[in-house]
Write a protein that holds these residues in place. Sequence first.
Motif, PDB file in Angstrom:
ATOM      1  N   PRO A 102      91.269  -3.664  11.863  1.00 31.08           N
ATOM      2  CA  PRO A 102      91.055  -2.692  12.898  1.00 31.08           C
ATOM      3  C   PRO A 102      89.337  -1.386  11.954  1.00 31.08           C
ATOM      4  CG  PRO A 102      93.410  -2.406  12.223  1.00 31.08           C
ATOM      5  CD  PRO A 102      92.826  -3.406  11.395  1.00 31.08           C
ATOM      6  N   VAL A 103      88.731  -1.596  13.255  1.00 28.99           N
ATOM      7  CA  VAL A 103      87.741  -0.148  12.920  1.00 28.99           C
ATOM      8  C   VAL A 103      88.407   0.950  13.320  1.00 28.99           C
ATOM      9  CG1 VAL A 103      87.386  -0.139  15.682  1.00 28.99           C
ATOM     10  CG2 VAL A 103      85.857   0.542  13.875  1.00 28.99           C
ATOM     11  N   VAL A 104      89.247   1.168  14.006  1.00 28.25           N
ATOM     12  CA  VAL A 104      90.348   2.543  14.007  1.00 28.25           C
ATOM     13  C   VAL A 104      91.044   2.875  12.945  1.00 28.25           C
ATOM     14  CG1 VAL A 104      92.705   1.559  14.717  1.00 28.25           C
ATOM     15  CG2 VAL A 104      91.497   4.466  15.285  1.00 28.25           C
ATOM     16  N   VAL A 105      91.680   2.415  12.148  1.00 28.77           N
ATOM     17  CA  VAL A 105      91.623   2.296  10.794  1.00 28.77           C
ATOM     18  C   VAL A 105      90.885   2.754   9.331  1.00 28.77           C
ATOM     19  CG1 VAL A 105      93.183   1.541   8.630  1.00 28.77           C
ATOM     20  CG2 VAL A 105      94.073   0.908  10.864  1.00 28.77           C
ATOM     21  N   GLN A 106      89.669   1.764   9.540  1.00 27.93           N
ATOM     22  CA  GLN A 106      88.357   2.273   8.705  1.00 27.93           C
ATOM     23  C   GLN A 106      88.084   3.474   8.961  1.00 27.93           C
ATOM     24  OE1 GLN A 106      85.778  -1.011   9.732  1.00 27.93           O
ATOM     25  NE2 GLN A 106      87.347  -2.354   9.109  1.00 27.93           N
ATOM     26  N   LEU A 107      87.488   3.931  10.544  1.00 31.17           N
ATOM     27  CA  LEU A 107      87.278   5.809  10.580  1.00 31.17           C
ATOM     28  C   LEU A 107      88.600   6.229   9.965  1.00 31.17           C
ATOM     29  CD1 LEU A 107      85.278   7.457  12.381  1.00 31.17           C
ATOM     30  CD2 LEU A 107      87.192   7.034  14.317  1.00 31.17           C
ATOM     31  N   MET A 108      89.652   5.666  10.189  1.00 34.45           N
ATOM     32  CA  MET A 108      90.318   7.085   9.659  1.00 34.45           C
ATOM     33  C   MET A 108      90.568   7.131   7.983  1.00 34.45           C
ATOM     34  SD  MET A 108      94.211   7.546  12.111  1.00 34.45           S
ATOM     35  CE  MET A 108      94.720   5.859  12.287  1.00 34.45           C
ATOM     36  N   ILE A 162      87.823   6.534   6.112  1.00 36.96           N
ATOM     37  CA  ILE A 162      86.363   6.721   5.739  1.00 36.96           C
ATOM     38  C   ILE A 162      86.950   8.449   5.825  1.00 36.96           C
ATOM     39  CG2 ILE A 162      83.699   7.132   6.149  1.00 36.96           C
ATOM     40  CD1 ILE A 162      83.896   3.882   7.002  1.00 36.96           C
ATOM     41  N   TYR A 163      87.431   9.377   6.365  1.00 41.72           N
ATOM     42  CA  TYR A 163      87.125  10.701   6.831  1.00 41.72           C
ATOM     43  C   TYR A 163      88.156  11.057   5.960  1.00 41.72           C
ATOM     44  CZ  TYR A 163      86.951  15.610   9.652  1.00 41.72           C
ATOM     45  OH  TYR A 163      88.004  15.981   9.789  1.00 41.72           O
ATOM     46  N   PHE A 164      89.690  10.419   5.900  1.00 43.17           N
ATOM     47  CA  PHE A 164      90.982  11.522   5.636  1.00 43.17           C
ATOM     48  C   PHE A 164      91.010  10.822   3.842  1.00 43.17           C
ATOM     49  CE2 PHE A 164      92.460  11.030   9.602  1.00 43.17           C
ATOM     50  CZ  PHE A 164      92.401  12.410  10.248  1.00 43.17           C
ATOM     51  N   VAL A 195      88.342   8.956   2.199  1.00 39.48           N
ATOM     52  CA  VAL A 195      86.965   8.675   1.835  1.00 39.48           C
ATOM     53  C   VAL A 195      86.630  10.161   1.684  1.00 39.48           C
ATOM     54  CG1 VAL A 195      84.568   7.872   1.082  1.00 39.48           C
ATOM     55  CG2 VAL A 195      86.808   6.302   2.070  1.00 39.48           C
ATOM     56  N   PHE A 196      85.908  10.755   2.078  1.00 43.52           N
ATOM     57  CA  PHE A 196      85.791  11.592   2.506  1.00 43.52           C
ATOM     58  C   PHE A 196      86.435  13.043   2.507  1.00 43.52           C
ATOM     59  CE2 PHE A 196      82.220   9.428   3.977  1.00 43.52           C
ATOM     60  CZ  PHE A 196      80.670   9.485   2.651  1.00 43.52           C
ATOM     61  N   GLY A 197      88.034  12.460   1.739  1.00 46.31           N
ATOM     62  CA  GLY A 197      89.227  13.699   2.317  1.00 46.31           C
ATOM     63  C   GLY A 197      88.967  15.051   1.721  1.00 46.31           C
ATOM     64  N   ALA A 198      88.184  15.301   0.714  1.00 48.26           N
ATOM     65  CA  ALA A 198      88.318  15.917  -0.179  1.00 48.26           C
ATOM     66  C   ALA A 198      86.038  16.588  -0.325  1.00 48.26           C
ATOM     67  CB  ALA A 198      88.264  15.948  -1.878  1.00 48.26           C
ATOM     68  N   VAL A 199      85.466  16.155   0.983  1.00 48.49           N
ATOM     69  CA  VAL A 199      84.765  16.771   1.297  1.00 48.49           C
ATOM     70  C   VAL A 199      84.472  17.343   2.168  1.00 48.49           C
ATOM     71  CG1 VAL A 199      82.138  15.928   0.960  1.00 48.49           C
ATOM     72  CG2 VAL A 199      83.455  14.830  -0.740  1.00 48.49           C
ATOM     73  N   ASN A 200      83.540  18.495   2.259  1.00 50.56           N
ATOM     74  CA  ASN A 200      83.482  19.183   3.119  1.00 50.56           C
ATOM     75  C   ASN A 200      82.045  18.708   3.830  1.00 50.56           C
ATOM     76  OD1 ASN A 200      82.975  20.558   5.906  1.00 50.56           O
ATOM     77  ND2 ASN A 200      82.002  22.271   4.378  1.00 50.56           N
ATOM     78  N   ILE A 201      82.238  17.541   5.094  1.00 51.16           N
ATOM     79  CA  ILE A 201      81.343  16.885   5.005  1.00 51.16           C
ATOM     80  C   ILE A 201      81.358  16.611   7.317  1.00 51.16           C
ATOM     81  CG2 ILE A 201      82.378  14.438   5.329  1.00 51.16           C
ATOM     82  CD1 ILE A 201      80.316  12.764   4.878  1.00 51.16           C
ATOM     83  N   SER A 202      79.880  16.398   7.581  1.00 49.80           N
ATOM     84  CA  SER A 202      79.884  15.939   8.580  1.00 49.80           C
ATOM     85  C   SER A 202      80.944  15.409   9.564  1.00 49.80           C
ATOM     86  CB  SER A 202      78.417  16.354   9.744  1.00 49.80           C
ATOM     87  OG  SER A 202      78.426  15.528  10.877  1.00 49.80           O
ATOM     88  N   LYS A 203      81.314  15.699  10.523  1.00 45.67           N
ATOM     89  CA  LYS A 203      82.496  14.361  11.257  1.00 45.67           C
ATOM     90  C   LYS A 203      81.195  13.406  11.946  1.00 45.67           C
ATOM     91  CE  LYS A 203      86.476  17.002  12.417  1.00 45.67           C
ATOM     92  NZ  LYS A 203      86.611  18.297  13.019  1.00 45.67           N
ATOM     93  N   VAL A 204      80.935  13.749  12.348  1.00 45.64           N
ATOM     94  CA  VAL A 204      79.334  12.472  13.018  1.00 45.64           C
ATOM     95  C   VAL A 204      78.809  11.959  12.058  1.00 45.64           C
ATOM     96  CG1 VAL A 204      77.337  12.868  14.122  1.00 45.64           C
ATOM     97  CG2 VAL A 204      78.296  14.431  14.684  1.00 45.64           C
ATOM     98  N   VAL A 205      78.213  12.539  10.480  1.00 47.53           N
ATOM     99  CA  VAL A 205      78.023  11.878   9.967  1.00 47.53           C
ATOM    100  C   VAL A 205      79.617  10.990   9.309  1.00 47.53           C
ATOM    101  CG1 VAL A 205      76.962  11.532   7.431  1.00 47.53           C
ATOM    102  CG2 VAL A 205      76.073  13.280   8.840  1.00 47.53           C
ATOM    103  N   VAL A 206      79.561  11.026   9.344  1.00 47.34           N
ATOM    104  CA  VAL A 206      81.428  10.280   9.246  1.00 47.34           C
ATOM    105  C   VAL A 206      81.883   8.946  10.087  1.00 47.34           C
ATOM    106  CG1 VAL A 206      83.891  10.344   8.804  1.00 47.34           C
ATOM    107  CG2 VAL A 206      83.179  11.685   7.711  1.00 47.34           C
TER     108      VAL A 206
END
Length: 241
Positions: free
Chosen positions: A89-95, A97-99, A101-112
Amino acid sequence: MEAFWNTLQNSFERVFIVDDRWTLLARGLGLTLLITLLAALLGLVLGFLIAIVRSTYDKVTGLKPVPRVALNILNGIAKLYLTVIRGTPVVVQLMIIYFVVFGAVNISKVVVAVIAFGVNSGAYVAEIVRSGIMSIERGQMEAGRSLGFSYAQTMMRIILPQAFKNVLPSLGNEIIVLLKETSISGYIALEDLAKGGDIIRSVTYMAFMPLIVVALIYLIVVIFLSHLVTRLERRLRASDH
């Protein structure tokens, strides 16, 4: 009847006018359109690259051992990408990637969000474009090569333009689906259009009006996009004559 309109007017003012809550929907719509546009561009780039790899693997024969091995590896990576992205599911992919893949990085949520939705859309665009490429007669490729074009030149100048015309309606539908999928951006606390409506609902304790308005805005945007795709399709068809 007058009492009904008075109630409707009071509800409208309480939901949208008080504290300028309508701006939540305005800002949310802008964010939704921005994410959709950038994700669609990323998805188109990814999709065309994957489609070229997959169709080249299927169509081209007689390669030397080294290019054939490289093509096999690229095709294997492409198939794995398609299987994973289309199978989750795309919602799982979104989470993820955010939590994750980029969990330890300060990155814009829009970019994610753009990366998540773009990578997801790319898998579907790839299969759409690949079907368009495979629908072009093999003789078109042979004609291009006989004119002295390389394989890449033949793909860019002859095959892909025709394939694009064939799959334009499907690509338009994919972008519309992408627009609606961005409504889950609230899972990473992005205040897109759907999240804006939900915030108004939670503040006013009135669900009907904010959610109906959000649905109407999505509907209007989808109708507008469908109209644009239809006009572009007609223009491309007219250019054939």
